[in-house]
Design an enzyme around this catalytic site. Structure first.
Site, PDB file in Angstrom:
ATOM      1  N   LYS A 225       0.806  -1.218   0.000  1.00  0.00           N
ATOM      2  CA  LYS A 225       0.000   0.000   0.000  1.00  0.00           C
ATOM      3  C   LYS A 225       0.839   1.267   0.000  1.00  0.00           C
ATOM      4  O   LYS A 225       0.312   2.359   0.150  1.00  0.00           O
ATOM      5  CB  LYS A 225      -0.919  -0.011   1.221  1.00  0.00           C
ATOM      6  CG  LYS A 225      -1.800  -1.243   1.262  1.00  0.00           C
ATOM      7  CD  LYS A 225      -2.473  -1.376   2.581  1.00  0.00           C
ATOM      8  CE  LYS A 225      -3.121  -2.733   2.709  1.00  0.00           C
ATOM      9  NZ  LYS A 225      -3.661  -2.952   4.033  1.00  0.00           N
TER      10      LYS A 225
ATOM     11  N   GLY B 265       1.096   6.553   0.095  1.00  0.00           N
ATOM     12  CA  GLY B 265       0.474   5.410   0.731  1.00  0.00           C
ATOM     13  C   GLY B 265      -1.019   5.646   0.795  1.00  0.00           C
ATOM     14  O   GLY B 265      -1.463   6.788   0.819  1.00  0.00           O
TER      15      GLY B 265
END
Length: 189
Positions: free
Chosen positions: A41, A53
């Site tokens: 992520k 992110g």
């Protein structure tokens, strides 16, 4: 059939002692079930000069990563301008405003949180945390930044470990990206 809300992720980014790091866990949860342990992520984009992110729905986040990188290209790497323009488009576009995600972004000098509500937030202390375990990671990072000599990467890692030990939607499969001090110094010359 009603769709189940996807819950996942803790993302944290910090600027500390001239270093920048951004990390996230790998857990993806749908309803009450963990469906993935090792999702990535966090990423480096814009020629490895910007860290991003996401917390939220993965497909939505990837759409936003792509749009944010295009904004960075359009505004020649200006993180603030790119973030503001993405937030404006995200909030006003008929399709984009339905996306469910938050972004944490960082370059060599700034960390920001971007939301679909039009928010672009720069924290006073150089730490941004988003997602399910954000309060835990943020608290840990603030203490570690103030009371230790750890590097930015180490603070992110330790903060994520603490969040993963408290938040049921955060695991200990942590990925940390960083912009090294030497790269930061080269860019400033």
């Amino acid at each position: 059939m009603k769709s189940q809300k996807s819950r996942s992720t803790t993302i944290i980014s910090i600027i500390h002692n001239g270093e920048v790091a951004l990390g996230g866990d790998g857990q993806v949860t749908v309803g009450e079930t963990i469906v993935k342990h090792g999702s990535k992520k966090v990423r480096k984009i814009y020629n490895d000069k910007v860290l991003v992110g996401f917390a939220g729905t993965a497909a939505d986040a990837f759409t936003l990563f792509d749009k944010f990188e295009r904004k960075l290209e359009q505004y020649k790497g200006n993180l603030y301008r790119s973030a503001v323009e993405l937030a404006k488009e995200w909030r006003t576009d008929k399709i984009l405003r339905r996306l469910e995600a938050l972004l944490a972004v960082a370059d060599s000098e700034n960390v920001l949180m971007i939301s679909g509500n039009g928010d672009v937030i720069e924290p006073d202390d150089g730490i941004v945390a988003i997602g399910s375990g954000a309060p835990y990671a943020l608290a840990a990072a603030r203490v570690l930044k103030k009371h230790t000599n750890l590097s930015a990467k180490e603070i992110v890692m330790e903060s994520m470990k603490i969040a993963s030990s408290i938040c049921i939607y955060t695991n200990d499969k942590i990925i940390v990206e960083e912009i090294k001090k030497d790269k930061i110094q080269k860019r400033r010359r």
